[in-house]
Write a protein that holds these residues in place. Structure first.
Motif, PDB file in Angstrom:
ATOM      1  N   ARG A 101     101.885  64.286  63.847  1.00 45.70           N
ATOM      2  CA  ARG A 101     101.490  64.440  62.793  1.00 45.70           C
ATOM      3  C   ARG A 101      99.834  64.951  63.312  1.00 45.70           C
ATOM      4  O   ARG A 101      99.294  66.160  63.260  1.00 45.70           O
ATOM      5  CB  ARG A 101     101.083  63.941  62.048  1.00 45.70           C
ATOM      6  N   LEU A 102      98.815  64.358  64.462  1.00 47.22           N
ATOM      7  CA  LEU A 102      97.265  64.044  64.719  1.00 47.22           C
ATOM      8  C   LEU A 102      97.627  65.302  65.572  1.00 47.22           C
ATOM      9  O   LEU A 102      96.884  66.243  65.272  1.00 47.22           O
ATOM     10  CB  LEU A 102      96.875  63.363  65.791  1.00 47.22           C
ATOM     11  N   CYS A 103      98.544  65.082  66.647  1.00 47.45           N
ATOM     12  CA  CYS A 103      98.595  66.728  67.922  1.00 47.45           C
ATOM     13  C   CYS A 103      98.195  67.962  66.611  1.00 47.45           C
ATOM     14  O   CYS A 103      97.545  68.793  66.967  1.00 47.45           O
ATOM     15  CB  CYS A 103      99.471  66.306  68.220  1.00 47.45           C
ATOM     16  N   LEU A 104      99.749  67.885  65.654  1.00 47.38           N
ATOM     17  CA  LEU A 104      99.462  68.810  65.138  1.00 47.38           C
ATOM     18  C   LEU A 104      97.830  69.621  64.212  1.00 47.38           C
ATOM     19  O   LEU A 104      97.982  70.996  64.176  1.00 47.38           O
ATOM     20  CB  LEU A 104     100.949  69.406  64.054  1.00 47.38           C
ATOM     21  N   GLU A 105      97.844  68.081  63.632  1.00 45.20           N
ATOM     22  CA  GLU A 105      96.279  68.452  62.850  1.00 45.20           C
ATOM     23  C   GLU A 105      95.076  69.796  63.791  1.00 45.20           C
ATOM     24  O   GLU A 105      94.880  70.136  63.521  1.00 45.20           O
ATOM     25  CB  GLU A 105      95.404  67.729  62.520  1.00 45.20           C
ATOM     26  N   GLU A 106      95.805  69.247  64.888  1.00 45.24           N
ATOM     27  CA  GLU A 106      93.946  69.205  66.278  1.00 45.24           C
ATOM     28  C   GLU A 106      94.707  71.060  67.055  1.00 45.24           C
ATOM     29  O   GLU A 106      94.340  71.933  67.028  1.00 45.24           O
ATOM     30  CB  GLU A 106      94.343  68.194  67.041  1.00 45.24           C
ATOM     31  N   TYR A 107      95.914  70.766  66.731  1.00 43.18           N
ATOM     32  CA  TYR A 107      96.704  72.529  66.977  1.00 43.18           C
ATOM     33  C   TYR A 107      96.135  73.015  66.203  1.00 43.18           C
ATOM     34  O   TYR A 107      96.043  74.388  66.785  1.00 43.18           O
ATOM     35  CB  TYR A 107      98.079  72.050  67.156  1.00 43.18           C
TER      36      TYR A 107
ATOM     37  N   ARG B  51     103.757  61.184  53.155  1.00 45.31           N
ATOM     38  CA  ARG B  51     103.508  59.798  53.142  1.00 45.31           C
ATOM     39  C   ARG B  51     104.320  59.567  54.712  1.00 45.31           C
ATOM     40  O   ARG B  51     104.213  60.369  55.445  1.00 45.31           O
ATOM     41  CB  ARG B  51     104.249  58.970  52.392  1.00 45.31           C
ATOM     42  N   HIS B  52     103.117  58.818  55.561  1.00 46.72           N
ATOM     43  CA  HIS B  52     103.868  57.296  56.736  1.00 46.72           C
ATOM     44  C   HIS B  52     104.806  57.930  56.811  1.00 46.72           C
ATOM     45  O   HIS B  52     106.016  57.924  55.575  1.00 46.72           O
ATOM     46  CB  HIS B  52     103.306  56.509  56.979  1.00 46.72           C
ATOM     47  N   PRO B  53     105.471  58.643  58.236  1.00 50.26           N
ATOM     48  CA  PRO B  53     107.256  58.651  58.556  1.00 50.26           C
ATOM     49  C   PRO B  53     107.711  57.579  58.614  1.00 50.26           C
ATOM     50  O   PRO B  53     107.215  56.372  58.835  1.00 50.26           O
ATOM     51  CB  PRO B  53     107.163  59.122  60.183  1.00 50.26           C
ATOM     52  N   PRO B  54     109.041  57.102  58.268  1.00 53.08           N
ATOM     53  CA  PRO B  54     109.916  55.790  58.392  1.00 53.08           C
ATOM     54  C   PRO B  54     109.944  55.224  59.621  1.00 53.08           C
ATOM     55  O   PRO B  54     109.232  56.173  60.610  1.00 53.08           O
ATOM     56  CB  PRO B  54     111.087  56.753  58.554  1.00 53.08           C
TER      57      PRO B  54
ATOM     58  N   CYS C 146      98.401  51.054  68.558  1.00 57.39           N
ATOM     59  CA  CYS C 146      96.953  51.983  68.488  1.00 57.39           C
ATOM     60  C   CYS C 146      96.596  53.085  69.043  1.00 57.39           C
ATOM     61  O   CYS C 146      97.074  53.702  70.933  1.00 57.39           O
ATOM     62  CB  CYS C 146      95.785  50.581  68.980  1.00 57.39           C
ATOM     63  N   LEU C 147      96.003  54.282  68.615  1.00 60.34           N
ATOM     64  CA  LEU C 147      96.056  55.291  68.919  1.00 60.34           C
ATOM     65  C   LEU C 147      93.977  55.730  68.547  1.00 60.34           C
ATOM     66  O   LEU C 147      94.020  55.282  67.888  1.00 60.34           O
ATOM     67  CB  LEU C 147      96.341  56.599  68.088  1.00 60.34           C
ATOM     68  N   LYS C 148      93.971  56.795  69.657  1.00 63.88           N
ATOM     69  CA  LYS C 148      92.530  56.779  69.319  1.00 63.88           C
ATOM     70  C   LYS C 148      92.602  58.742  69.153  1.00 63.88           C
ATOM     71  O   LYS C 148      93.426  59.310  69.517  1.00 63.88           O
ATOM     72  CB  LYS C 148      91.509  56.888  70.696  1.00 63.88           C
ATOM     73  N   ARG C 149      91.972  58.988  67.487  1.00 63.74           N
ATOM     74  CA  ARG C 149      92.363  60.180  67.055  1.00 63.74           C
ATOM     75  C   ARG C 149      91.547  61.376  67.047  1.00 63.74           C
ATOM     76  O   ARG C 149      90.183  61.404  67.919  1.00 63.74           O
ATOM     77  CB  ARG C 149      92.799  60.214  65.227  1.00 63.74           C
ATOM     78  N   PHE C 150      91.583  62.871  67.083  1.00 67.68           N
ATOM     79  CA  PHE C 150      90.704  64.080  67.200  1.00 67.68           C
ATOM     80  C   PHE C 150      89.757  64.048  66.930  1.00 67.68           C
ATOM     81  O   PHE C 150      88.348  64.851  67.030  1.00 67.68           O
ATOM     82  CB  PHE C 150      91.228  64.829  68.102  1.00 67.68           C
ATOM     83  N   THR C 151      89.084  63.013  65.461  1.00 67.49           N
ATOM     84  CA  THR C 151      88.304  63.390  64.950  1.00 67.49           C
ATOM     85  C   THR C 151      87.553  61.691  64.978  1.00 67.49           C
ATOM     86  O   THR C 151      88.429  60.923  65.432  1.00 67.49           O
ATOM     87  CB  THR C 151      88.664  63.406  63.294  1.00 67.49           C
TER      88      THR C 151
ATOM     89  N   THR D 232     102.280  53.961  53.748  1.00 64.98           N
ATOM     90  CA  THR D 232     100.106  55.070  53.808  1.00 64.98           C
ATOM     91  C   THR D 232     100.339  56.431  53.272  1.00 64.98           C
ATOM     92  O   THR D 232     101.640  57.253  53.864  1.00 64.98           O
ATOM     93  CB  THR D 232     100.324  54.798  54.927  1.00 64.98           C
ATOM     94  N   LEU D 233      99.626  57.095  52.400  1.00 66.32           N
ATOM     95  CA  LEU D 233      99.518  58.464  52.329  1.00 66.32           C
ATOM     96  C   LEU D 233      98.634  59.355  52.488  1.00 66.32           C
ATOM     97  O   LEU D 233      97.726  58.513  52.209  1.00 66.32           O
ATOM     98  CB  LEU D 233      99.488  58.509  50.324  1.00 66.32           C
ATOM     99  N   PHE D 234      99.323  60.124  53.560  1.00 65.94           N
ATOM    100  CA  PHE D 234      98.336  60.696  54.702  1.00 65.94           C
ATOM    101  C   PHE D 234      97.752  62.726  53.751  1.00 65.94           C
ATOM    102  O   PHE D 234      98.769  62.997  52.777  1.00 65.94           O
ATOM    103  CB  PHE D 234      99.078  61.461  55.501  1.00 65.94           C
ATOM    104  N   LEU D 235      96.503  62.731  53.862  1.00 63.33           N
ATOM    105  CA  LEU D 235      96.102  63.902  52.741  1.00 63.33           C
ATOM    106  C   LEU D 235      94.684  64.336  53.925  1.00 63.33           C
ATOM    107  O   LEU D 235      94.339  63.864  54.459  1.00 63.33           O
ATOM    108  CB  LEU D 235      95.686  63.641  51.685  1.00 63.33           C
ATOM    109  N   THR D 236      94.770  66.015  53.654  1.00 67.46           N
ATOM    110  CA  THR D 236      94.377  66.483  55.563  1.00 67.46           C
ATOM    111  C   THR D 236      94.393  67.752  54.917  1.00 67.46           C
ATOM    112  O   THR D 236      94.832  68.488  54.292  1.00 67.46           O
ATOM    113  CB  THR D 236      95.348  66.581  56.542  1.00 67.46           C
ATOM    114  N   PHE D 237      92.691  68.192  54.650  1.00 63.75           N
ATOM    115  CA  PHE D 237      92.150  69.785  54.657  1.00 63.75           C
ATOM    116  C   PHE D 237      91.976  70.226  55.584  1.00 63.75           C
ATOM    117  O   PHE D 237      90.865  69.471  56.770  1.00 63.75           O
ATOM    118  CB  PHE D 237      90.960  70.067  53.726  1.00 63.75           C
ATOM    119  N   ILE D 238      92.505  71.040  56.108  1.00 67.41           N
ATOM    120  CA  ILE D 238      91.642  72.008  57.614  1.00 67.41           C
ATOM    121  C   ILE D 238      91.247  73.461  57.004  1.00 67.41           C
ATOM    122  O   ILE D 238      92.671  74.332  56.297  1.00 67.41           O
ATOM    123  CB  ILE D 238      93.099  72.100  58.472  1.00 67.41           C
TER     124      ILE D 238
END
Length: 270
Positions: free
Chosen positions: A14-20, A37-40, A76-81, A92-98
């Motif tokens: 998901r993080l990669c897709l947002e950055e892409y 929501r967070h994936p299964p 543990c991940l390090k994200r692009f933001t 967890t519920l995720f919300l993103t504005f691009i």
């Protein structure tokens, strides 16, 4: 602004897709809203499928400052933001504005805003006002939802979400993880951060964050997600667009994993 419907993805995907999307305005020219929501558990970790939780650090975060030495069963991940550190799990519920530089939005409270050109604090103010108009009516006890010192909080000064941002020539990405509910044990793997917002005072994690579900009158997460998503979809009126990987799977896969592709990185697995 279009509401994006996502394919099944782990959090790294998901993080990669947002950055892409952010870095390819020619491929994805619109502004977008992503809500899910967070994936299964089977998709929670691309390293070890089934890991129940994932710690995500901002691009400048240091693992030894955030992860307890006794932590186990976590990826543990390090994200692009930028931004702080969050523990995510299946609740967890995720919300993103691009938003592209040309994106404008009329808000009843703030009037017409050239959203795509806003700076970090202005983005937070805009998103806080927007989300408040749809989340506050769902809350009980006279509480309201608002942004405060880079966090999303209820009017009782309890945190229900943070924020992270990346700003480029192609626009900005602003995302948050809303704490519908969470496992108290997850908080034990977090070290107390050196830098804290003033409104937090000296409260520990358990005294500082809260579950949205406790203030929504017995509503389930599906209903909450549906009402929030439906309200935002009506607000922007841009329709929906479905992301598929058909035709560009190899390009996507190469970009996700090559060293000079995405800035999202796996940094720890135990």
């Amino acid at each position: 602004m279009k509401l994006l419907r996502l394919p099944p993805l782990n959090l790294y995907g998901r993080l990669c897709l947002e950055e892409y999307i952010l870095r390819n305005p020619n491929l994805y020219p619109h502004s977008y809203l992503l809500l899910s929501r967070h994936p299964p558990p089977s998709l929670t970790s691309a390293v070890t499928p089934g890991k129940p939780r994932t710690m995500v650090l901002g691009i400048g975060g240091k693992l030894n400052q955030h992860l307890s030495p006794s932590a186990s069963n976590i990826t543990c991940l390090k994200r692009f933001t930028g931004g702080g550190t969050v523990i995510t799990d299946s609740k967890t519920l995720f919300l993103t504005f691009i938003c592209r530089p040309t994106f404008q939005h009329y808000n009843k409270t703030q009037g017409n805003i050239q959203v795509g050109t806003l700076g970090p604090r202005e983005i937070m103010s805009w998103s806080g006002s927007l989300l408040s108009s749809y989340i506050s009516p769902l809350l009980s006890g006279g509480l309201t939802f608002l942004s405060k010192e880079n966090d999303y909080v209820l009017s009782n000064d309890m945190k229900v979400g943070g924020n992270a941002q990346a700003i480029t020539k192609g626009g900005f990405c602003h995302h948050t993880s809303l704490l519908w509910t969470f496992d108290d044990n997850n908080m034990e793997v977090l070290r107390e951060p050196e830098k804290r917002p003033e409104y937090r005072k000296k409260r520990k994690h358990g005294e500082f964050i809260t579950r949205l579900e406790e203030y929504c009158g017995g509503m389930g997460v599906e209903e909450f997600e549906g009402l929030l998503g439906g309200g935002l979809r009506e607000e922007f009126g841009g329709g929906e667009e479905e992301i598929t990987f058909e035709g560009w799977e190899k390009e996507w896969d190469d970009w996700c994993w090559k060293p000079k592709g995405t800035r999202n990185k796996f940094i720890h697995d135990c």
